[in-house]
Design an enzyme around this catalytic site. Structure first.
Site, PDB file in Angstrom:
ATOM      1  N   HIS A 136       0.850  -1.187   0.000  1.00  0.00           N
ATOM      2  CA  HIS A 136       0.000   0.000   0.000  1.00  0.00           C
ATOM      3  C   HIS A 136       0.889   1.241   0.000  1.00  0.00           C
ATOM      4  O   HIS A 136       1.845   1.330   0.779  1.00  0.00           O
ATOM      5  CB  HIS A 136      -0.926  -0.006   1.218  1.00  0.00           C
ATOM      6  CG  HIS A 136      -1.939  -1.099   1.185  1.00  0.00           C
ATOM      7  ND1 HIS A 136      -2.193  -1.925   2.259  1.00  0.00           N
ATOM      8  CD2 HIS A 136      -2.755  -1.516   0.190  1.00  0.00           C
ATOM      9  CE1 HIS A 136      -3.140  -2.802   1.918  1.00  0.00           C
ATOM     10  NE2 HIS A 136      -3.497  -2.571   0.667  1.00  0.00           N
ATOM     11  N   GLY A 137       0.571   2.177  -0.863  1.00  0.00           N
ATOM     12  CA  GLY A 137       1.432   3.336  -1.041  1.00  0.00           C
ATOM     13  C   GLY A 137       1.612   4.172   0.203  1.00  0.00           C
ATOM     14  O   GLY A 137       2.653   4.823   0.381  1.00  0.00           O
ATOM     15  N   ASP A 138       0.605   4.177   1.094  1.00  0.00           N
ATOM     16  CA  ASP A 138       0.681   5.000   2.304  1.00  0.00           C
ATOM     17  C   ASP A 138       1.206   4.214   3.502  1.00  0.00           C
ATOM     18  O   ASP A 138       0.991   4.603   4.645  1.00  0.00           O
ATOM     19  CB  ASP A 138      -0.699   5.595   2.617  1.00  0.00           C
ATOM     20  CG  ASP A 138      -1.771   4.538   2.850  1.00  0.00           C
ATOM     21  OD1 ASP A 138      -1.498   3.360   2.551  1.00  0.00           O
ATOM     22  OD2 ASP A 138      -2.865   4.885   3.316  1.00  0.00           O
ATOM     23  N   GLU A 139       1.895   3.094   3.230  1.00  0.00           N
ATOM     24  CA  GLU A 139       2.510   2.297   4.299  1.00  0.00           C
ATOM     25  C   GLU A 139       3.982   2.060   3.940  1.00  0.00           C
ATOM     26  O   GLU A 139       4.361   0.986   3.473  1.00  0.00           O
ATOM     27  CB  GLU A 139       1.751   0.978   4.472  1.00  0.00           C
ATOM     28  CG  GLU A 139       0.293   1.185   4.895  1.00  0.00           C
ATOM     29  CD  GLU A 139      -0.526  -0.094   4.864  1.00  0.00           C
ATOM     30  OE1 GLU A 139       0.091  -1.184   4.699  1.00  0.00           O
ATOM     31  OE2 GLU A 139      -1.759  -0.030   5.002  1.00  0.00           O
ATOM     32  N   ASN A 197      -3.700  -5.174  -2.875  1.00  0.00           N
ATOM     33  CA  ASN A 197      -3.998  -6.341  -2.046  1.00  0.00           C
ATOM     34  C   ASN A 197      -5.460  -6.757  -2.143  1.00  0.00           C
ATOM     35  O   ASN A 197      -5.978  -7.454  -1.279  1.00  0.00           O
ATOM     36  CB  ASN A 197      -3.641  -6.079  -0.579  1.00  0.00           C
ATOM     37  CG  ASN A 197      -3.398  -7.366   0.192  1.00  0.00           C
ATOM     38  OD1 ASN A 197      -2.910  -8.350  -0.357  1.00  0.00           O
ATOM     39  ND2 ASN A 197      -3.733  -7.370   1.472  1.00  0.00           N
ATOM     40  N   HIS A 237       3.169  -4.465   6.185  1.00  0.00           N
ATOM     41  CA  HIS A 237       2.148  -3.425   6.163  1.00  0.00           C
ATOM     42  C   HIS A 237       2.286  -2.544   7.398  1.00  0.00           C
ATOM     43  O   HIS A 237       3.156  -2.776   8.249  1.00  0.00           O
ATOM     44  CB  HIS A 237       0.754  -4.050   6.118  1.00  0.00           C
ATOM     45  CG  HIS A 237       0.476  -4.819   4.859  1.00  0.00           C
ATOM     46  ND1 HIS A 237      -0.353  -4.352   3.866  1.00  0.00           N
ATOM     47  CD2 HIS A 237       0.923  -6.031   4.448  1.00  0.00           C
ATOM     48  CE1 HIS A 237      -0.406  -5.247   2.888  1.00  0.00           C
ATOM     49  NE2 HIS A 237       0.359  -6.278   3.216  1.00  0.00           N
ATOM     50  N   TYR A 297     -10.801  -9.102  10.018  1.00  0.00           N
ATOM     51  CA  TYR A 297     -11.755  -8.527   9.075  1.00  0.00           C
ATOM     52  C   TYR A 297     -11.481  -9.137   7.704  1.00  0.00           C
ATOM     53  O   TYR A 297     -10.347  -9.175   7.248  1.00  0.00           O
ATOM     54  CB  TYR A 297     -11.676  -6.992   9.018  1.00  0.00           C
ATOM     55  CG  TYR A 297     -10.315  -6.425   8.746  1.00  0.00           C
ATOM     56  CD1 TYR A 297      -9.894  -6.148   7.452  1.00  0.00           C
ATOM     57  CD2 TYR A 297      -9.445  -6.164   9.796  1.00  0.00           C
ATOM     58  CE1 TYR A 297      -8.651  -5.612   7.208  1.00  0.00           C
ATOM     59  CE2 TYR A 297      -8.200  -5.626   9.568  1.00  0.00           C
ATOM     60  CZ  TYR A 297      -7.796  -5.350   8.270  1.00  0.00           C
ATOM     61  OH  TYR A 297      -6.545  -4.830   8.038  1.00  0.00           O
ATOM     62  N   GLU A 319       1.784  -6.763  10.046  1.00  0.00           N
ATOM     63  CA  GLU A 319       1.554  -5.359  10.392  1.00  0.00           C
ATOM     64  C   GLU A 319       2.653  -4.978  11.374  1.00  0.00           C
ATOM     65  O   GLU A 319       2.662  -5.440  12.517  1.00  0.00           O
ATOM     66  CB  GLU A 319       0.165  -5.193  11.017  1.00  0.00           C
ATOM     67  CG  GLU A 319      -0.988  -5.703  10.164  1.00  0.00           C
ATOM     68  CD  GLU A 319      -1.291  -4.803   8.974  1.00  0.00           C
ATOM     69  OE1 GLU A 319      -0.767  -3.669   8.933  1.00  0.00           O
ATOM     70  OE2 GLU A 319      -2.055  -5.232   8.085  1.00  0.00           O
TER      71      GLU A 319
END
Length: 504
Positions: A136-139, A197, A237, A297, A319
């Protein structure tokens, strides 16, 4: 003499007709292949709709949205910086590394990979592991940690036992950034605003089965997994602190625990990471610092489940920081917290599990057979070159292991697996026909048989009727010829004593 000329004419006629029919067969085959490929492709509108509607956003931080790009990127490597760091690493550690690209992003940025091994680029009987960051680009924390990891292995090879173990016994592949475009745009998705993802084929719902509609970054990962037989992998992540394992979704989209066939093994792998971490295992939200994806989730179209199902690769989703984009000054601390986890997870490929090769008792050659465990609905295929296999398993009292290969008798044995690894080779006996001849191995290449099968398929095409007419015509002409020369043959025939043919 006349008879020879007539036979020669018939043969020439047969060759002429065959040369005319062959192009028709090839043309028919090409038409069939085109029709098949056309029918297999479908509109991607439904896939895109579902992919968007079920996008999973982990701990979205409104504060991040209010920050400027300069604030977010301060202290982090730009894409150009990352590329430079990777190439400099390749030069500095050329004795144990190889730099290569698996493709390009939407905007054309290379997806650079660092391979670390004592024999980089060579195929060996060693397991392969891959780390992927910045899905993910913001991670962006993952891409920074993976550069730390590569440099630590280079600096400590031959001086630190764990670094030496990994370099000499595992082929480690590191992709620091899967989504460089999303990183530069400070967005979760890629340049096309697709969550990578959620872009993989899903086992429960018809998501992303149209190959042409997948993002270039997704296709690069899929092709990468086809080229290299990875035993295990993990993606990094941000936004929480937990080790996540399959399944990532459920059949009815409910939020409930849904384990895969190797649920115990995945829990064991996730625990290796969690308990090696500074404080992940002490989590109050996730017991032991691990979680089943579906119970946390559900997501659909995820990379984790796809790897296990289609690539034979055991993958975790890690994570590694509560904050998606922490201050760059915290990166050295986050690295120290995750360092042993990253190292121990890779080392577990050779320090635990079941490893071996499969051979033929007939000639000793390697057999790319299949390894299965009784009671676990999942198989692992041995490599084609060396027939080596690497079966990850959780420590347990005993397992019944079965090796199979077409054309050979299967073999099974029971092993006791404690905290260490077990080496187990199989020697399979060929199956025999009634006459005692060895059955042809499905994996052997027999060019003569291949040509025979191609000829049979050629005869079985749409022009079979023409061949029957052609053969009937030849038969009729031969009958006329024989009747014409019957008297001449009868006057010249001798009457020797009949020979007896013995069948042994």
């Amino acid at each position: 003499m006349k008879m020879k000329k007539l036979l020669f004419s018939i043969l020439l006629f047969a060759l002429t007709v065959s040369s005319f029919l062959l192009p028709l067969s090839l043309a028919k085959g090409a038409l069939f292949n085109f029709a098949s490929s056309s029918s297999s492709s479908s509109s991607s509108d439904f896939d895109k709709c579902i992919n968007t509607s079920h996008a999973r956003h982990l701990l979205e931080d409104d504060v991040i949205r209010t920050q400027t790009s300069v604030d977010l990127a301060k202290g982090y490597m730009t894409n150009a910086d990352l590329e430079k760091a990777i190439k400099q690493f390749g030069q500095r550690c050329s004795n144990i590394s190889r730099i290569y690209s698996i493709g390009k992003s939407v905007h054309g940025f290379p997806l650079w990979v660092i391979e670390i091994s004592d024999k980089p680029g060579e195929e060996e009987t060693e397991p392969a592991f891959k780390y992927i960051g910045n899905v993910h680009g913001d991670e962006p924390v993952g891409r920074e940690l993976l550069i730390y990891l590569a440099n630590w292995l280079c600096d400590n090879y031959l001086t630190d036992p764990l670094a030496t173990l990994i370099v000499e016994n595992v082929h480690l592949h590191i992709l620091p950034s899967m989504n460089p475009d999303g990183y530069s745009l400070r967005k979760r998705g890629n340049a096309n605003e697709v969550d990578l993802n959620r872009d993989f084929p899903d086992q429960f719902f018809p998501l992303n089965y149209n190959e042409d509609s997948r993002q270039p970054e997704t296709r690069a990962i899929i092709n990468w997994a086809k080229d290299i037989r990875f035993t295990a992998s993990a993606t990094l992540h941000g936004g929480a602190l937990v080790a996540n394992y399959p399944w990532d979704g459920t059949k009815d989209r409910s939020t409930s625990y849904f384990g895969c066939p190797d649920d115990e093994t995945f829990q064991f792998m996730a625990s290796i990471y969690s308990h090696s971490h500074y404080n992940m295992s002490t989590s109050k939200e996730f017991p032991g610092g691990i979680t089943n994806g579906a119970s946390w989730y559900p997501i659909y179209g995820g990379m984790q489940d796809w790897n296990y199902i289609h690539a034979g690769c055991f993958e975790l989703t890690l994570e590694v920081s509560d904050n998606k984009w922490p201050n760059a000054a915290e990166l050295p601390i986050i690295w120290r917290y995750n360092k042993m986890s990253l190292l121990n997870l890779v080392a577990s490929l050779v320090k635990t599990g079941l490893h071996g090769r499969i051979y033929s008792s007939h000639d000793g050659r390697p057999l790319p057979g299949i390894i299965s465990i009784t009671g676990i609905n999942y198989t692992v295929r041995a490599g084609k070159t060396f027939a080596d296999y690497h079966r990850l398993l959780a420590p347990k009292d005993k397992y019944e292991v079965v090796a199979t290969m077409p054309g050979y008798k299967s073999k099974n044995t029971t092993i006791w697996l404690d905290e260490g690894a077990v080496s187990l080779d199989f020697v399979l006996d060929p199956e025999f026909t009634v006459k005692g001849s060895v059955l042809q191995n499905d994996y052997d290449c027999n060019c003569n048989n291949k040509r025979t099968l191609e000829f049979v398929h050629f005869l079985g095409g749409f022009h079979l009727e023409l061949y029957l007419i052609f053969i009937a015509t030849l038969g009729f002409l031969c009958l006329l010829l024989l009747r014409r020369g019957k008297l001449k043959f009868s006057t010249q025939r001798l009457s020797p004593v009949a020979k007896r043919t013995a069948v042994v």
